[in-house]
Every structure is written in structure tokens, then in C-alpha cells.
Design an enzyme around this catalytic site. Structure first.
Site, PDB file in Angstrom:
ATOM      1  N   GLY A   1       0.822  -1.208   0.000  1.00  0.00           N
ATOM      2  CA  GLY A   1       0.000   0.000   0.000  1.00  0.00           C
ATOM      3  C   GLY A   1       0.851   1.251   0.000  1.00  0.00           C
ATOM      4  O   GLY A   1       1.996   1.250  -0.464  1.00  0.00           O
ATOM      5  N   SER A   2       0.285   2.311   0.562  1.00  0.00           N
ATOM      6  CA  SER A   2       0.949   3.617   0.516  1.00  0.00           C
ATOM      7  C   SER A   2       1.984   3.776   1.629  1.00  0.00           C
ATOM      8  O   SER A   2       1.911   3.082   2.661  1.00  0.00           O
ATOM      9  CB  SER A   2      -0.109   4.715   0.671  1.00  0.00           C
TER      10      SER A   2
ATOM     11  N   GLY B   1       1.966   2.630   5.447  1.00  0.00           N
ATOM     12  CA  GLY B   1       3.163   1.851   5.799  1.00  0.00           C
ATOM     13  C   GLY B   1       3.741   2.295   7.141  1.00  0.00           C
ATOM     14  O   GLY B   1       4.152   1.471   7.967  1.00  0.00           O
TER      15      GLY B   1
ATOM     16  N   GLU C   1       5.635  -3.171   0.941  1.00  0.00           N
ATOM     17  CA  GLU C   1       5.658  -3.012  -0.519  1.00  0.00           C
ATOM     18  C   GLU C   1       4.937  -1.708  -0.820  1.00  0.00           C
ATOM     19  O   GLU C   1       3.712  -1.674  -0.872  1.00  0.00           O
ATOM     20  CB  GLU C   1       4.969  -4.204  -1.203  1.00  0.00           C
TER      21      GLU C   1
ATOM     22  N   CYS D   1       1.852   0.330  -9.079  1.00  0.00           N
ATOM     23  CA  CYS D   1       3.043   0.787  -8.358  1.00  0.00           C
ATOM     24  C   CYS D   1       4.282   0.737  -9.239  1.00  0.00           C
ATOM     25  O   CYS D   1       5.202   1.526  -9.066  1.00  0.00           O
ATOM     26  CB  CYS D   1       3.256  -0.069  -7.117  1.00  0.00           C
TER      27      CYS D   1
HETATM   28  P1  NAD Z   1      -3.423   2.257   1.186  1.00  0.00           P
HETATM   29  O1  NAD Z   1      -2.163   2.376   1.950  1.00  0.00           O
HETATM   30  O2  NAD Z   1      -4.400   3.351   1.270  1.00  0.00           O
HETATM   31  O3  NAD Z   1      -4.217   0.911   1.601  1.00  0.00           O
HETATM   32  C1  NAD Z   1      -3.608  -0.350   1.612  1.00  0.00           C
HETATM   33  C2  NAD Z   1      -4.290  -1.219   2.662  1.00  0.00           C
HETATM   34  O4  NAD Z   1      -4.124  -0.604   3.923  1.00  0.00           O
HETATM   35  C3  NAD Z   1      -5.774  -1.433   2.448  1.00  0.00           C
HETATM   36  O5  NAD Z   1      -6.082  -2.792   2.695  1.00  0.00           O
HETATM   37  C4  NAD Z   1      -6.419  -0.529   3.478  1.00  0.00           C
HETATM   38  O6  NAD Z   1      -7.629  -1.045   4.006  1.00  0.00           O
HETATM   39  C5  NAD Z   1      -5.375  -0.495   4.580  1.00  0.00           C
HETATM   40  N1  NAD Z   1      -5.421   0.771   5.322  1.00  0.00           N
HETATM   41  C6  NAD Z   1      -5.797   1.987   4.861  1.00  0.00           C
HETATM   42  N2  NAD Z   1      -5.709   2.902   5.847  1.00  0.00           N
HETATM   43  C7  NAD Z   1      -5.264   2.245   6.940  1.00  0.00           C
HETATM   44  C8  NAD Z   1      -4.980   2.646   8.266  1.00  0.00           C
HETATM   45  N3  NAD Z   1      -5.141   3.904   8.657  1.00  0.00           N
HETATM   46  N4  NAD Z   1      -4.533   1.709   9.135  1.00  0.00           N
HETATM   47  C9  NAD Z   1      -4.361   0.430   8.747  1.00  0.00           C
HETATM   48  N5  NAD Z   1      -4.632   0.004   7.498  1.00  0.00           N
HETATM   49  C10 NAD Z   1      -5.074   0.890   6.614  1.00  0.00           C
HETATM   50  O7  NAD Z   1      -2.950   1.989  -0.319  1.00  0.00           O
HETATM   51  P2  NAD Z   1      -3.845   1.773  -1.591  1.00  0.00           P
HETATM   52  O8  NAD Z   1      -4.522   3.048  -1.932  1.00  0.00           O
HETATM   53  O9  NAD Z   1      -4.648   0.551  -1.432  1.00  0.00           O
HETATM   54  O10 NAD Z   1      -2.749   1.437  -2.679  1.00  0.00           O
HETATM   55  C11 NAD Z   1      -2.052   2.427  -3.378  1.00  0.00           C
HETATM   56  C12 NAD Z   1      -0.632   2.534  -2.911  1.00  0.00           C
HETATM   57  O11 NAD Z   1      -0.057   1.245  -2.812  1.00  0.00           O
HETATM   58  C13 NAD Z   1       0.229   3.295  -3.894  1.00  0.00           C
HETATM   59  O12 NAD Z   1       1.133   4.104  -3.177  1.00  0.00           O
HETATM   60  C14 NAD Z   1       0.967   2.197  -4.628  1.00  0.00           C
HETATM   61  O13 NAD Z   1       2.170   2.616  -5.207  1.00  0.00           O
HETATM   62  C15 NAD Z   1       1.165   1.193  -3.541  1.00  0.00           C
HETATM   63  N6  NAD Z   1       1.331  -0.132  -4.103  1.00  0.00           N
HETATM   64  C16 NAD Z   1       2.525  -0.759  -3.971  1.00  0.00           C
HETATM   65  C17 NAD Z   1       2.716  -2.007  -4.528  1.00  0.00           C
HETATM   66  C18 NAD Z   1       4.025  -2.741  -4.413  1.00  0.00           C
HETATM   67  O14 NAD Z   1       4.046  -3.929  -4.708  1.00  0.00           O
HETATM   68  N7  NAD Z   1       5.103  -2.106  -4.022  1.00  0.00           N
HETATM   69  C19 NAD Z   1       1.671  -2.613  -5.212  1.00  0.00           C
HETATM   70  C20 NAD Z   1       0.461  -1.946  -5.323  1.00  0.00           C
HETATM   71  C21 NAD Z   1       0.283  -0.702  -4.766  1.00  0.00           C
END
Ligand code: NAD
Length: 496
Positions: free
Chosen positions: A203-204, A208, A225, A263
Site C-alpha cells: 500500500g501507501s 506503511g 511493498e 506501483c
Molecule cells: P493504502 O495504503 O491506502 O491501503 C492499503 C491497505 O491498507 C488497504 O487494505 C487498506 O484497508 C489499509 N489501510 C488503509 N488505511 C489504513 C490505516 N489507517 N490503518 C491500517 N490500514 C489501513 O494503499 P492503496 O490506496 O490501497 O494502494 C495504493 C498505494 O499502494 C500506492 O502508493 C501504490 O504505489 C502502492 N502499491 C505498492 C505495490 C508494491 O508492490 N510495491 C503494489 C500496489 C500498490
């Protein structure tokens, strides 16, 4: 206590069971030892393969519903790629599980050792919405292969896919050991409060940080990731054939994979002032060729992200830099492939990850200046570069840092199970794919063995000069000197 949705063991309604009891059940399954055995791991991987084969159409459907992905794109990026990964894990499972013999230095003479991979325990996988099946099941393959119990929390922003996983995974896999828990960030937060043996997060960077903070409480190891701005350096390639091929690969990575919401997609291009006009024309041509039918392009995931991308374009100086596209359709959550020439570097479009179909082209005097440009910015997940110049390629590898470097192609590195996938710096840490996922979810435990055949008393006090000399021979790998000295045939020969 948060509520969870989904089905338990297929048909039985899970209802309002607490998160804690679900996780406790996974822990009980792990503690029973059943997940450690080869047969259990193999049966789970085979079940996953069956799910991928039997539910292919359903997966195409939910990916279309959540993200507007074309079925071919859904197969290429998620379903097909996962099938290969499970096949690979099944093929290599025995080898991966086998203890690895290691050679030891003279200091450990008469000792033998091996590295035994042991499962970590109960692991939490939190995934993102852009490849909602791929990024959920790819880590799960390695977690299962490594003998763990696992809890998967898919993203709430791909609700049809999340529901599909919550319903179908328990029907195929061991629902005591493998759980799917759906929910919003609040559910993820409550899960993070519990004790895990590993957290694997996609995720973001913002979330993270939340994950790492929560993990610190129990000293839980994490893999992050994350994302960032992946650049592509575009050198002026000589032949028009190569140029056309390269531009196709840029278009594939910018618009052809989840409409830029990837990503490892290209965030922006770096090119010389001189070559930019040619490149723009080539890009316009390939957009027409590949994407005339907008049904072959995915959609922006939701209104929030659609509006976020529209806001990037609404800034006057950014809007003025649009040289192609720019039209949006709010009803369809669609933004057409858009090219911008030199938007201001201090605007959000160039300081934040775009994660959408907007492609800024930044021009430089010389293509070599791209190295300094990249060094001044956070380390990306991937640096792409299109060039024939071997010296320049070497400089990119040696003078920049990123999760991966890919020359003259895009995205393909994700499908290669023999190379690790992961970020560095702000793009994350920890690597996976293929055997690397197995290692990610294992404790590579060294096991040493020694018999009571002989004792080397020079290892213990009382100390004397001979003991010091024997240790010097050992630490210098001087086997002959050691034996001679040990037998009293050679006196001190080393001085420190
Ligand atoms: P996000 O961080 O918003 O969400 C990812 C996960 O975290 C979701 O399951 C969400 O429910 C959970 N989440 C959200 N807020 C949270 C909180 N406050 N506390 C705990 N968990 C929480 O990311 P996204 O919008 O789903 O994905 C986009 C981001 O992910 C982009 O930055 C992208 O580059 C990155 N990404 C990375 C990879 C990789 O393999 N490196 C792959 C795909 C996406």
C-alpha cells in the site's frame, strides 16, 4: 471489537465473530503443527490452483466491476501471473523446504551445520486495491509454501474482489488456518493491534508508517511493498523500429496496466529538450493504436481518486502543460491517456505519486542529467531506461538507487519469479516472488551439530601463548600451520 463479514468454511455464515477469535483459530491451527507438513502445504497450493482455474470467469467479473479491467489484462496481470506462481511453488516446494547444507570455517572444525527454514507462525497480509487478487494471493502463496497460518485483509476499495476472496478462499483452502477478513481501515487497525509473527503490507507509504508503528509494539517483522514515482529515462534511440517498440512499452506501463494505477507503472518520463517533440508524436500515435477503444482501458478506482487526479490537472500551470488528452468522464470514472510537457516540478503532480493516466514529460539538456534528477528524489520502486548506451546503463545502475532497474522494457520484471521484487528507501523494504516469498515468510534457522569425539582445549582458559598462536592460525584459515602448531611441530610464526 470490529465486525467482520464473509463466509466461514464456505457456506456457513461467519456473522459477527470477533477478529480476535478468528486470529486465535488461525493460531490454534498453526500450533497444532498441521501447516508445517509438506502434504498440507502441497494440498493448499493445489487448492489455490483449483480456485484460480475454476473461478477464472468470476475473477474477471469482479475485476471488471471494481476497476473496469479487460479480461485479457486481468489474466495477464493477476490470474495468469498467479497461476504461474502457484505452479512454480508446487514444483519447487520440496527443494525450498529442504535443509540447506553449509560449509564451516576451520574454527568450527568437526562441526556440521545446515539452514532449516521454519515457518514464522501466523502472518498478516494487508493488500491494496489496484491488483486486488494478485497482491492478495501472491504473498499468500509464499506464506502457505513456508508453512504459516495466514490472515488476509484485502482492500475495501475493491469491494467486489474483496467479497469474492472472502467467499471463495474459505471454500477451497483450510479455513481454520487461512482467513480472509474484509473491512475498512478501522478493521486493519484492529488487526494491527493484535500480535503477529509477520506483517506483509502492500500500500501507501502513509499507511506503511502506521503498520510499522503498530508492528514495533510486538517487535513484529514487516515487509512494506510501497509505491512512489517510477521514472522512465528515454534516450533518443537510433532506429525507428526500436523507438516504436520502446514507446509501445511505455504506453503499456503507463496506461495499459490498470490505467496507470500501478506501483510499477511509469510515473513520468525524462527526455532531452531536443528529442521531446519526436517522443510526444510517437506517444500520440501509440495511444491511438492501442487505446482507441476505451473498453480496453481500466477505470479509476473510485470518485475520491478520480477527483484527486482531476485536481492535479486543475492547477493552472499544470493545465497549461497538457499537450495531449486531458478529457475526463466523471460518470465512467475515466480519464483519457494524457501527456503533459514540463509541468512545474514543485506542483503535486511532480512531488507526489500520480497513480493514474497522466504522463508528465520532463526535459533535460542532456540525457545524462537524468542521473542527478533521480538522485535528488526519493528512491523509486523501479527505474526504467530506454537506451542503447552501455556506459550510460552502467552509470544508471551504479549511480542511482531503486528497487529494480529495467532497461528497454517495462513491467516484465514483475513476472520473473527468479528475481526478487521489492522497494528500497521510501518505496519499501523486504522482497518477494518465487523462492524470495518463501524466504520472506520463513526463519532461516541455522542448526549446528557436533559430536563428543575430541575437545580443543585451546578455546578455553587458562590462556597461554600457544593457544593464542593456534587461534591466529585458525582465524587466518592456515590449516597446515594450525596442525603443525597443534602437534607442537611449529612454534609461533604470526605476529599481530
Ligand atoms: P493504502 O495504503 O491506502 O491501503 C492499503 C491497505 O491498507 C488497504 O487494505 C487498506 O484497508 C489499509 N489501510 C488503509 N488505511 C489504513 C490505516 N489507517 N490503518 C491500517 N490500514 C489501513 O494503499 P492503496 O490506496 O490501497 O494502494 C495504493 C498505494 O499502494 C500506492 O502508493 C501504490 O504505489 C502502492 N502499491 C505498492 C505495490 C508494491 O508492490 N510495491 C503494489 C500496489 C500498490
Amino acid at each position: 471489537m470490529a465486525l467482520i463479514t464473509g463466509n466461514k468454511c464456505g457456506d456457513e455464515e461467519m456473522g459477527a465473530l470477533g477478529l480476535e477469535s478468528e486470529v486465535a483459530e488461525a493460531r490454534t491451527a498453526f500450533d497444532s503443527g498441521k501447516t508445517k507438513g509438506f502434504e498440507w502445504r502441497k494440498s493448499q497450493l493445489k487448492a489455490l490452483l483449483r480456485l484460480l482455474r475454476e473461478k477464472e470467469e468470476d475473477m474477471f467479473k469482479v475485476l471488471k466491476e471494481d476497476l473496469g479491467k479487460h479480461r485479457v489484462e486481468a489474466f495477464r496481470d493477476e490470474v495468469g501471473a498467479l497461476t504461474t506462481s502457484v505452479d512454480n511453488a508446487l514444483l519447487n516446494l520440496k527443494k525450498w523446504m529442504a535443509p540447506e547444507k553449509v560449509s564451516l570455517p576451520l574454527g568450527a572444525v568437526l562441526t556440521v551445520a545446515e539452514i532449516v527454514p521454519e515457518p514464522l507462525g501466523v502472518v498478516l497480509v494487508i493488500s491494496s486495491w489496484n491488483f486486488p487478487i494478485g497482491l492478495s494471493l501472491e504473498p499468500l502463496i509464499g506464506a502457505i509454501a513456508a508453512g504459516n497460518a495466514a490472515v488476509l485483509k484485502p482492500s475495501e476499495l475493491a469491494p467486489a474482489t474483496s467479497e469474492f476472496l472472502a467467499v471463495e478462499v474459505p471454500k477451497y483452502l483450510d479455513c481454520e488456518a487461512i482467513k480472509v477478513i474484509q473491512g475498512a481501515p478501522q478493521v486493519a487497525k484492529e488487526l494491527l493491534d493484535l500480535k503477529w509473527d509477520k506483517i506483509f503490507f502492500t500500500g501507501s507509504a502513509r499507511v506503511g508508517r502506521i503498520v510499522m508503528t503498530a508492528a514495533a509494539k510486538h517487535l513484529t517483522p514487516v515487509t512494506l511493498e510501497l509505491g512512489g514515482k517510477c521514472p522512465a529515462i528515454f534516450d533518443s534511440l537510433k532506429s525507428s523500429r526500436d523507438q516504436k517498440m520502446a514507446v509501445g512499452r511505455v504506453a503499456g506501463a503507463k496506461w495499459g496496466s490498470c490505467l496507470g494505477q500501478a506501483c510499477i507503472g511509469i510515473d513520468y518520463l525524462l527526455v532531452t529538450d531536443e528529442y521531446a517533440p519526436t517522443l510526444i508524436e510517437l506517444l500520440k500515435g501509440v495511444i491511438k493504436e492501442f487505446f482507441s477503444n476505451s473498453e480496453h482501458l481500466a477505470r479509476i478506482v473510485n470518485k475520491h481518486h478520480f477527483q484527486r487526479l482531476c485536481n492535479l490537472l486543475q492547477d493552472e500551470s499544470v493545465a497549461a502543460s497538457v499537450v495531449h488528452g486531458g478529457s475526463v468522464n466523471a460518470k465512467e470514472l475515466f480519464i483519457e491517456p494524457t501527456i503533459l510537457l514540463n509541468p512545474p516540478l514543485d506542483k503535486e503532480i511532480m512531488t507526489e505519486e500520480i497513480f493514474g493516466p497522466l504522463l508528465p514529460i520532463i526535459t533535460l539538456k542532456k540525457i545524462e542529467d537524468s542521473i542527478e534528477f533521480l538522485r535528488a528524489r526519493p528512491k523509486p520502486l523501479v527505474i526504467y531506461a530506454f537506451t542503447h548506451d552501455e556506459k550510460f546503463k552502467r552509470r544508471i545502475v551504479e549511480d542511482t538507487s531503486s528497487g529494480c532497474v529495467m532497461f528497454n522494457d517495462t513491467l516484465i520484471q514483475y513476472l520473473c519469479d527468479t528475481i526478487p521484487f521489492g522497494g528500497v528507501g521510501q518505496s519499501g523494504f523486504g522482497q518477494y516472488h518465487g523462492k524470495f516469498t518463501f524466504d520472506n515468510f520463513s526463519n532461516r534457522k541455522p542448526v549446528g551439530r557436533r559430536r563428543f569425539l575430541i575437545e580443543f582445549s585451546f578455546r578455553y582458559p587458562p590462556w597461554n601463548e600457544k593457544k593464542l598462536q593456534l587461534l591466529r592460525h585458525i582465524y587466518r584459515f592456515d590449516y597446515i600451520g594450525f596442525v603443525l602448531c597443534f602437534l607442537g611441530l611449529k612454534r609461533y610464526s604470526y605476529r599481530s
